[in-house]
Design a protein around this motif. Structure first.
Motif, PDB file in Angstrom:
ATOM      1  N   ALA A  42      -7.558  -2.898  41.663  1.00  0.00           N
ATOM      2  CA  ALA A  42      -7.862  -2.726  40.244  1.00  0.00           C
ATOM      3  C   ALA A  42      -6.624  -2.977  39.389  1.00  0.00           C
ATOM      4  N   LEU A  43      -5.478  -2.534  39.860  1.00  0.00           N
ATOM      5  CA  LEU A  43      -4.230  -2.723  39.133  1.00  0.00           C
ATOM      6  C   LEU A  43      -3.914  -4.203  38.962  1.00  0.00           C
ATOM      7  N   ARG A  44      -4.014  -4.949  40.035  1.00  0.00           N
ATOM      8  CA  ARG A  44      -3.700  -6.377  39.976  1.00  0.00           C
ATOM      9  C   ARG A  44      -4.727  -7.134  39.136  1.00  0.00           C
ATOM     10  N   ARG A  45      -5.998  -6.805  39.318  1.00  0.00           N
ATOM     11  CA  ARG A  45      -7.034  -7.497  38.545  1.00  0.00           C
ATOM     12  C   ARG A  45      -6.888  -7.194  37.052  1.00  0.00           C
ATOM     13  N   GLY A  46      -6.636  -5.956  36.713  1.00  0.00           N
ATOM     14  CA  GLY A  46      -6.465  -5.605  35.308  1.00  0.00           C
ATOM     15  C   GLY A  46      -5.266  -6.300  34.690  1.00  0.00           C
ATOM     16  N   THR A  47      -4.188  -6.398  35.447  1.00  0.00           N
ATOM     17  CA  THR A  47      -2.998  -7.087  34.967  1.00  0.00           C
ATOM     18  C   THR A  47      -3.280  -8.559  34.718  1.00  0.00           C
ATOM     19  N   GLU A  48      -3.954  -9.203  35.652  1.00  0.00           N
ATOM     20  CA  GLU A  48      -4.273 -10.625  35.502  1.00  0.00           C
ATOM     21  C   GLU A  48      -5.190 -10.859  34.308  1.00  0.00           C
ATOM     22  N   ARG A  49      -6.170  -9.983  34.127  1.00  0.00           N
ATOM     23  CA  ARG A  49      -7.109 -10.160  33.016  1.00  0.00           C
ATOM     24  C   ARG A  49      -6.437  -9.897  31.675  1.00  0.00           C
ATOM     25  N   ALA A  50      -5.560  -8.890  31.617  1.00  0.00           N
ATOM     26  CA  ALA A  50      -4.846  -8.601  30.372  1.00  0.00           C
ATOM     27  C   ALA A  50      -3.953  -9.785  29.991  1.00  0.00           C
ATOM     28  N   ALA A  51      -3.189 -10.290  30.958  1.00  0.00           N
ATOM     29  CA  ALA A  51      -2.286 -11.400  30.682  1.00  0.00           C
ATOM     30  C   ALA A  51      -3.060 -12.661  30.299  1.00  0.00           C
ATOM     31  N   GLY A  52      -4.173 -12.920  30.985  1.00  0.00           N
ATOM     32  CA  GLY A  52      -4.962 -14.108  30.682  1.00  0.00           C
ATOM     33  C   GLY A  52      -5.563 -14.064  29.291  1.00  0.00           C
ATOM     34  N   ALA A  53      -6.135 -12.930  28.915  1.00  0.00           N
ATOM     35  CA  ALA A  53      -6.714 -12.794  27.580  1.00  0.00           C
ATOM     36  C   ALA A  53      -5.641 -12.909  26.510  1.00  0.00           C
ATOM     37  N   TYR A  54      -4.475 -12.324  26.774  1.00  0.00           N
ATOM     38  CA  TYR A  54      -3.399 -12.366  25.785  1.00  0.00           C
ATOM     39  C   TYR A  54      -2.883 -13.787  25.593  1.00  0.00           C
ATOM     40  N   ARG A  55      -2.725 -14.525  26.662  1.00  0.00           N
ATOM     41  CA  ARG A  55      -2.252 -15.905  26.541  1.00  0.00           C
ATOM     42  C   ARG A  55      -3.224 -16.754  25.717  1.00  0.00           C
ATOM     43  N   ALA A 106     -11.998 -15.119  17.356  1.00  0.00           N
ATOM     44  CA  ALA A 106     -11.995 -15.089  18.813  1.00  0.00           C
ATOM     45  C   ALA A 106     -10.649 -14.612  19.356  1.00  0.00           C
ATOM     46  N   ALA A 107      -9.559 -15.080  18.742  1.00  0.00           N
ATOM     47  CA  ALA A 107      -8.227 -14.662  19.188  1.00  0.00           C
ATOM     48  C   ALA A 107      -8.022 -13.169  18.963  1.00  0.00           C
ATOM     49  N   GLU A 108      -8.477 -12.671  17.814  1.00  0.00           N
ATOM     50  CA  GLU A 108      -8.320 -11.243  17.521  1.00  0.00           C
ATOM     51  C   GLU A 108      -9.094 -10.389  18.519  1.00  0.00           C
ATOM     52  N   LEU A 109     -10.281 -10.853  18.902  1.00  0.00           N
ATOM     53  CA  LEU A 109     -11.072 -10.118  19.884  1.00  0.00           C
ATOM     54  C   LEU A 109     -10.433 -10.174  21.267  1.00  0.00           C
ATOM     55  N   ARG A 110      -9.828 -11.296  21.601  1.00  0.00           N
ATOM     56  CA  ARG A 110      -9.160 -11.406  22.903  1.00  0.00           C
ATOM     57  C   ARG A 110      -7.925 -10.508  22.953  1.00  0.00           C
ATOM     58  N   LEU A 111      -7.257 -10.317  21.831  1.00  0.00           N
ATOM     59  CA  LEU A 111      -6.134  -9.381  21.814  1.00  0.00           C
ATOM     60  C   LEU A 111      -6.624  -7.970  22.129  1.00  0.00           C
ATOM     61  N   VAL A 112      -7.733  -7.564  21.524  1.00  0.00           N
ATOM     62  CA  VAL A 112      -8.302  -6.244  21.825  1.00  0.00           C
ATOM     63  C   VAL A 112      -8.668  -6.156  23.303  1.00  0.00           C
ATOM     64  N   ALA A 113      -9.296  -7.205  23.818  1.00  0.00           N
ATOM     65  CA  ALA A 113      -9.671  -7.207  25.236  1.00  0.00           C
ATOM     66  C   ALA A 113      -8.436  -7.075  26.126  1.00  0.00           C
ATOM     67  N   ALA A 114      -7.361  -7.800  25.786  1.00  0.00           N
ATOM     68  CA  ALA A 114      -6.138  -7.726  26.581  1.00  0.00           C
ATOM     69  C   ALA A 114      -5.601  -6.304  26.620  1.00  0.00           C
ATOM     70  N   LEU A 115      -5.633  -5.628  25.472  1.00  0.00           N
ATOM     71  CA  LEU A 115      -5.160  -4.245  25.421  1.00  0.00           C
ATOM     72  C   LEU A 115      -6.041  -3.336  26.275  1.00  0.00           C
ATOM     73  N   GLU A 116      -7.343  -3.557  26.225  1.00  0.00           N
ATOM     74  CA  GLU A 116      -8.246  -2.682  26.978  1.00  0.00           C
ATOM     75  C   GLU A 116      -8.150  -2.938  28.472  1.00  0.00           C
ATOM     76  N   PHE A 117      -7.988  -4.185  28.875  1.00  0.00           N
ATOM     77  CA  PHE A 117      -7.740  -4.456  30.288  1.00  0.00           C
ATOM     78  C   PHE A 117      -6.431  -3.781  30.733  1.00  0.00           C
ATOM     79  N   HIS A 118      -5.423  -3.844  29.866  1.00  0.00           N
ATOM     80  CA  HIS A 118      -4.136  -3.219  30.193  1.00  0.00           C
ATOM     81  C   HIS A 118      -4.270  -1.706  30.336  1.00  0.00           C
ATOM     82  N   PHE A 119      -4.894  -1.059  29.367  1.00  0.00           N
ATOM     83  CA  PHE A 119      -4.980   0.400  29.423  1.00  0.00           C
ATOM     84  C   PHE A 119      -5.924   0.875  30.535  1.00  0.00           C
ATOM     85  N   GLY A 120      -6.772  -0.006  30.998  1.00  0.00           N
ATOM     86  CA  GLY A 120      -7.618   0.358  32.125  1.00  0.00           C
ATOM     87  C   GLY A 120      -6.841   0.499  33.425  1.00  0.00           C
TER      88      GLY A 120
END
Length: 353
Positions: free
Chosen positions: A91-104, A67-81
């Motif tokens: 979109a910029l703010r939402r993507g940033t929040e989602r990337a940071a949340g998944a990474y944490r 699950a953690a490994e998949l969330r890391l991928v998700a964090a990267l994809e939210f970031h690159f979006g």
């Protein structure tokens, strides 16, 4: 100004995406979902959503590491979006929040678990992530510096190159980067940011305060050079694809990079952004001497030319070293499999030396 070609942009950056942890299959699916630039963010967010759903399923099955490994991928994809989607603040703010949340959520379960370590800076805090090697005792430590459109989430796999060699790592979203970009503009004087980070690291028992280095990518390479030149407590540094002067490089930057710089420096228009870029120069940060600094640069870099790398190495006089890679692209993402380990080996030797 016409919209960028989304497919061409993806193909240009595919080495960056994959080398930092986005599965090639996801890149290919995202490519098939792209229609125009307006579809970029949505395509990446959909892919990140799919990885998050898989992570939740893995958690329910008790496979928490997966699950953690998949969330890391998700964090990267939210970031690159959102990393260059600066025209859409929502979109910029939402993507940033989602990337940071998944990474944490991923950090605590991944190898070399990370801990959130915020850095007081002026009247704000800069969110950072601190990771330590398995060996006990104070360790040599590396401050990793993102670039113009990068963030701490993107440097996770780079961090592990140093961790495997027994070095602790610290990466922060500095002013204008990642979570900090909504509170603070990009700053030319990044050595002041580094001093704030070093103040925090000096209070950690895991850190060998006599062996601290700095490594930066792209604009972060410029920041790493300023830090090595001016900040107290830095023993050695490395630039991967950095520039001596952002202003001199301005004519070579594509519109997306210029626009990201305009937005993240709070410049009113492109003329103001160009003038602001002139402030980002090593000419205003003379090297004090005694700090070895390695400049690694790809000769196929389309943003910063080799003259920028040569001038950066010369900035450090006899302490500067230059490695030019004929096949390397920007930040040498296409040959990162050998460049990153070599840079880490070089830095570890200097921190131990």
């Amino acid at each position: 100004m016409s919209q960028p070609d989304a497919v061409a942009q993806l193909e240009h950056l595919v080495h960056r995406f994959v080398s930092n942890g986005v599965p090639l299959a996801d890149v290919e699916q995202i490519r098939s979902d792209l229609t125009d630039w307006s579809s970029w963010n949505q395509a990446w967010q959909r892919s990140g959503d799919a990885r998050m759903a898989e992570a939740e399923a893995a958690d329910r099955a008790g496979a928490h590491q997966t699950a953690a490994e998949l969330r890391l991928v998700a964090a990267l994809e939210f970031h690159f979006g959102k990393f260059l989607f600066v025209h859409d603040v929502v979109a910029l703010r939402r993507g940033t929040e989602r990337a940071a949340g998944a990474y944490r959520r991923a950090l605590v379960r991944l190898p070399w678990p990370g801990r959130v370590l915020d850095v007081p800076y002026r009247d704000r805090t800069l969110p950072g992530v601190f990771r330590t090697p398995a060996a006990g005792g104070p360790a040599p430590t590396v401050l990793l510096v993102p670039g113009l459109d990068a963030a701490k989430e993107e440097l996770h796999l780079l961090s592990e190159v140093f961790l495997r060699r027994g070095m602790a790592t610290m990466v922060v979203d500095g002013p204008g980067q990642g979570e900090s970009e909504f509170d603070l503009p990009l700053t030319a004087e990044w050595e002041e940011v580094a001093e704030a980070v070093l103040d925090v690291l000096r209070g950690r028992h895991e850190v060998d305060r006599a062996r601290v280095g700095v490594v930066g990518v792209s604009l972060g390479g410029h920041y790493a050079a300023r830090t090595a030149a001016r900040a107290d407590g830095i023993r050695a540094g490395v630039s991967l694809g950095g520039c001596y002067s952002m202003g001199e490089s301005w004519p070579h930057l594509k519109h997306l990079s210029r626009d990201a710089f305009r937005v993240r420096t709070r410049s009113s228009d492109m003329d103001a952004a160009s003038a602001e870029a002139d402030r980002f120069t090593l000419a205003s940060a003379p090297a004090r001497g005694g700090v070895p600094f390695l400049v690694v640069h790809g000769e196929r870099d389309r943003l910063f030319d080799t003259e920028q790398a040569e001038r950066m190495a010369k900035h450090f006089g006899p302490d500067g070293e230059l490695t030019l890679e004929p096949d390397g692209n920007h930040v040498l993402h296409n040959i990162g499999y050998r460049i990153r380990p070599a840079a880490a080996d070089w830095l570890r030797a200097r921190l131990d030396g």
